[in-house]
Design a protein around this motif. Structure first.
Motif, mmCIF file in Angstrom:
data_model
loop_
_atom_site.group_PDB
_atom_site.id
_atom_site.type_symbol
_atom_site.label_atom_id
_atom_site.label_comp_id
_atom_site.label_asym_id
_atom_site.label_seq_id
_atom_site.Cartn_x
_atom_site.Cartn_y
_atom_site.Cartn_z
ATOM 1 N N THR A 131 16.576 -12.360 1.914
ATOM 2 C CA THR A 131 16.598 -10.719 1.918
ATOM 3 C C THR A 131 16.427 -11.271 0.214
ATOM 4 O OG1 THR A 131 18.816 -10.443 2.969
ATOM 5 C CG2 THR A 131 17.374 -8.817 1.488
ATOM 6 N N PHE A 132 14.883 -10.428 -0.499
ATOM 7 C CA PHE A 132 14.371 -10.916 -1.653
ATOM 8 C C PHE A 132 14.141 -9.084 -1.786
ATOM 9 C CE2 PHE A 132 12.155 -13.593 1.329
ATOM 10 C CZ PHE A 132 12.343 -14.608 1.028
ATOM 11 N N MET A 133 14.522 -8.716 -3.353
ATOM 12 C CA MET A 133 14.373 -7.492 -3.509
ATOM 13 C C MET A 133 13.178 -7.324 -4.086
ATOM 14 S SD MET A 133 17.239 -6.485 -2.184
ATOM 15 C CE MET A 133 17.660 -5.128 -3.027
ATOM 16 N N LYS A 134 12.231 -8.000 -4.787
ATOM 17 C CA LYS A 134 11.637 -8.481 -5.884
ATOM 18 C C LYS A 134 10.574 -9.640 -4.920
ATOM 19 C CE LYS A 134 11.995 -6.471 -10.427
ATOM 20 N NZ LYS A 134 11.842 -6.560 -11.179
ATOM 21 N N SER A 135 9.002 -9.662 -4.924
ATOM 22 C CA SER A 135 7.861 -10.644 -4.630
ATOM 23 C C SER A 135 8.814 -11.624 -5.095
ATOM 24 C CB SER A 135 6.866 -10.569 -5.883
ATOM 25 O OG SER A 135 5.807 -11.578 -5.345
ATOM 26 N N SER B 282 3.741 -4.862 -6.653
ATOM 27 C CA SER B 282 4.195 -5.349 -6.919
ATOM 28 C C SER B 282 4.557 -6.640 -6.183
ATOM 29 C CB SER B 282 5.479 -4.814 -5.893
ATOM 30 O OG SER B 282 4.934 -5.189 -4.692
ATOM 31 N N GLY B 283 3.614 -7.450 -5.566
ATOM 32 C CA GLY B 283 3.400 -9.039 -5.176
ATOM 33 C C GLY B 283 3.960 -9.067 -3.745
ATOM 34 N N PRO B 284 2.858 -8.076 -3.469
ATOM 35 C CA PRO B 284 2.998 -8.063 -1.515
ATOM 36 C C PRO B 284 2.842 -9.436 -0.558
ATOM 37 C CG PRO B 284 1.009 -7.197 -2.508
ATOM 38 C CD PRO B 284 1.570 -7.571 -4.044
ATOM 39 N N LEU B 285 3.217 -9.540 -0.142
ATOM 40 C CA LEU B 285 3.314 -10.973 1.533
ATOM 41 C C LEU B 285 1.721 -11.173 1.376
ATOM 42 C CD1 LEU B 285 4.191 -12.430 3.683
ATOM 43 C CD2 LEU B 285 3.656 -11.267 5.110
ATOM 44 N N MET B 286 1.007 -12.536 1.222
ATOM 45 C CA MET B 286 -0.591 -12.427 1.375
ATOM 46 C C MET B 286 -0.670 -13.866 1.991
ATOM 47 S SD MET B 286 -1.093 -14.316 -2.315
ATOM 48 C CE MET B 286 0.260 -16.206 -3.022
ATOM 49 N N ALA C 116 1.938 -12.880 -3.658
ATOM 50 C CA ALA C 116 1.074 -12.286 -4.462
ATOM 51 C C ALA C 116 1.915 -12.601 -6.118
ATOM 52 C CB ALA C 116 0.527 -11.915 -3.959
ATOM 53 N N LEU C 117 1.406 -12.910 -6.701
ATOM 54 C CA LEU C 117 2.023 -12.019 -8.724
ATOM 55 C C LEU C 117 2.731 -10.661 -8.544
ATOM 56 C CD1 LEU C 117 0.503 -15.049 -11.112
ATOM 57 C CD2 LEU C 117 2.797 -14.599 -10.229
ATOM 58 N N ALA C 118 2.762 -10.436 -8.724
ATOM 59 C CA ALA C 118 3.751 -9.003 -8.708
ATOM 60 C C ALA C 118 2.435 -8.754 -10.245
ATOM 61 C CB ALA C 118 4.732 -9.262 -9.462
ATOM 62 N N THR C 119 1.461 -7.562 -10.017
ATOM 63 C CA THR C 119 0.337 -7.414 -11.459
ATOM 64 C C THR C 119 1.820 -6.036 -12.665
ATOM 65 O OG1 THR C 119 -0.156 -5.804 -9.924
ATOM 66 C CG2 THR C 119 -1.607 -8.139 -10.495
ATOM 67 N N ASP C 120 2.799 -5.708 -11.745
ATOM 68 C CA ASP C 120 3.604 -4.976 -12.152
ATOM 69 C C ASP C 120 5.577 -5.549 -12.234
ATOM 70 O OD1 ASP C 120 5.524 -3.601 -12.973
ATOM 71 O OD2 ASP C 120 4.401 -1.579 -13.136
ATOM 72 N N PRO C 121 5.823 -6.160 -13.130
ATOM 73 C CA PRO C 121 6.806 -6.967 -12.818
ATOM 74 C C PRO C 121 7.872 -6.312 -12.609
ATOM 75 C CG PRO C 121 5.653 -8.373 -14.470
ATOM 76 C CD PRO C 121 4.504 -6.798 -14.652
ATOM 77 N N SER C 122 7.993 -5.206 -12.851
ATOM 78 C CA SER C 122 9.122 -3.731 -13.017
ATOM 79 C C SER C 122 9.294 -3.374 -11.104
ATOM 80 C CB SER C 122 8.763 -3.062 -14.149
ATOM 81 O OG SER C 122 7.923 -1.721 -13.559
ATOM 82 N N ARG D 286 10.234 -5.242 -4.440
ATOM 83 C CA ARG D 286 9.416 -5.898 -3.311
ATOM 84 C C ARG D 286 10.545 -5.985 -2.432
ATOM 85 N NH1 ARG D 286 6.488 -10.425 -1.085
ATOM 86 N NH2 ARG D 286 8.988 -10.302 -0.635
ATOM 87 N N LYS D 287 11.553 -5.031 -1.432
ATOM 88 C CA LYS D 287 12.409 -5.041 -0.538
ATOM 89 C C LYS D 287 11.968 -5.673 0.289
ATOM 90 C CE LYS D 287 15.607 -2.015 -3.870
ATOM 91 N NZ LYS D 287 15.891 -0.460 -3.949
#
Ligand code: AKG
Length: 321
Positions: free
Chosen positions: A150-154, A188-192, A259-265, A268-269
């Motif tokens: 389970t991930f809360m962010k990328s 948010s750094g999506p799955l790629m 992917a890298l989050a371009t907006d780290p705040s 991406r649950k």
């Protein structure tokens, strides 16, 4: 009275070009599991898409209420910190949630490991009828949960293929699902993933196709290999920005990462489950000597935690779904 000999309504199977034989096989299978012609056509398309691209997206496959129940379990876990649930805060950094000192559950790459053992809602996500059914089609066998994350962010994790790390007794029996627990923002750094990369040539870790203690190659070389082979084959690197409840199912050798989050705040649950089959994964990876106790959901199976049976199904919100 003489009756006219029935004329065949299909070509002689033995004379068919090989691709037509594969299509007949798929169509025979599809007709054996679906009676409605439109459902047969849809499943045929999904199986062919999965075969060619190494993934498939099932839109709106999960009810938002079940996802909300799961997220409520996750927030309770963060507040209560009372179970032996494992957290990984980075490469080779593992602790139980009780011992996780900095309590920052929203850092990139942080993952909750196998919370499905403590949450009924998670079990119902992993083996939701729409997922268990599709996995049953691709394996033609009952799927079994190997592991969940389970991930809360990328994750911001480099491109990789799961078969190198998530190794069942039959290593080719491997697939995963990625459930969007919220609408996913492109920043948010999506799955790629490289669509079609499941058919790339395999990487040699120096000691074969699996990452082991004796491997002489590293993760960066693995990623570079996948990028290069995919580019040579003209495969597109795609970013997955689904809506809450959409599910992406990938083949065990699809090249993918975060992917890298371009907006780290941004959060991406997401919830990932790795699966094998009942014949391919007969022992839980956490205790290979014990015969596992299996629960059944929608024709798929999930093993009870071998070391912490006291934590099993601690969070019961999912029971009503
Ligand atoms: O969600 C991601 O960014 C990647 C997850 C992943 O690679 C995995 O669980 O195998």
């Amino acid at each position: 009275m003489q009756t006219a000999a029935k004329k065949p309504l299909d070509f002689d199977y033995a004379t068919l070009p090989w691709l037509d034989k594969i299509l007949r096989e798929i169509d025979r299978y599809v007709a054996s599991v679906e009676t409605d012609p439109a459902a047969q056509h849809k499943l045929r398309g999904q199986l062919l898409f999965f075969m060619h691209n190494g993934y498939v997206v099932l839109e709106r496959a999960i009810e938002p209420e079940l996802i909300d129940a799961y997220l409520a379990d996750v927030y309770d876990l963060f507040d209560q910190r009372c179970l032996s649930v494992m957290i990984s805060a980075g490469y080779n950094q593992y602790s139980t949630i009780r011992d996780f000192k900095d309590k920052d559950y929203y850092r990139h790459g942080l993952r909750i490991i196998d919370f499905h053992n403590s949450s009924i809602a998670a079990k119902k996500l992993s083996l939701h009828r729409n997922l268990a059914r599709f996995l049953g089609h691709i394996f033609r066998e009952a799927p079994v949960v190997m592991q969940s994350l389970t991930f809360m962010k990328s994750t911001q994790q480099e491109i990789h293929q799961d078969h190198a790390y998530v190794i069942a007794e039959t290593p080719s029996h491997l697939a995963a699902s990625w459930i969007a627990l919220e609408d996913i923002d492109p920043k948010s750094g999506p799955l790629m993933y490289y669509a079609g990369s499941h058919a790339n040539p395999m990487f040699d870790w120096g000691d074969g196709m699996f990452r082991t203690a004796n491997s002489t190659k590293n993760e960066n070389q693995f990623a570079e290999w996948i990028h290069q082979r995919s580019k040579e084959r003209g495969l597109p690197l795609q970013h997955h920005t689904p809506r809450k409840g959409d599910v992406l199912i990938w083949h065990g050798t699809l090249g993918h990462g975060g992917a890298l989050a371009t907006d780290p705040s941004l959060t991406r649950k997401s919830y990932v489950t790795h699966y094998s089959t009942m014949s391919g994964f007969t022992h839980d990876y956490r205790d290979k000597n014990m015969k596992p106790f299996a629960y059944e959901y929608n024709g798929g199976f999930v093993y009870r935690h071998p070391q912490h049976p006291e934590d099993e199904d601690f969070y019961k919100r999912g029971a009503k779904f």
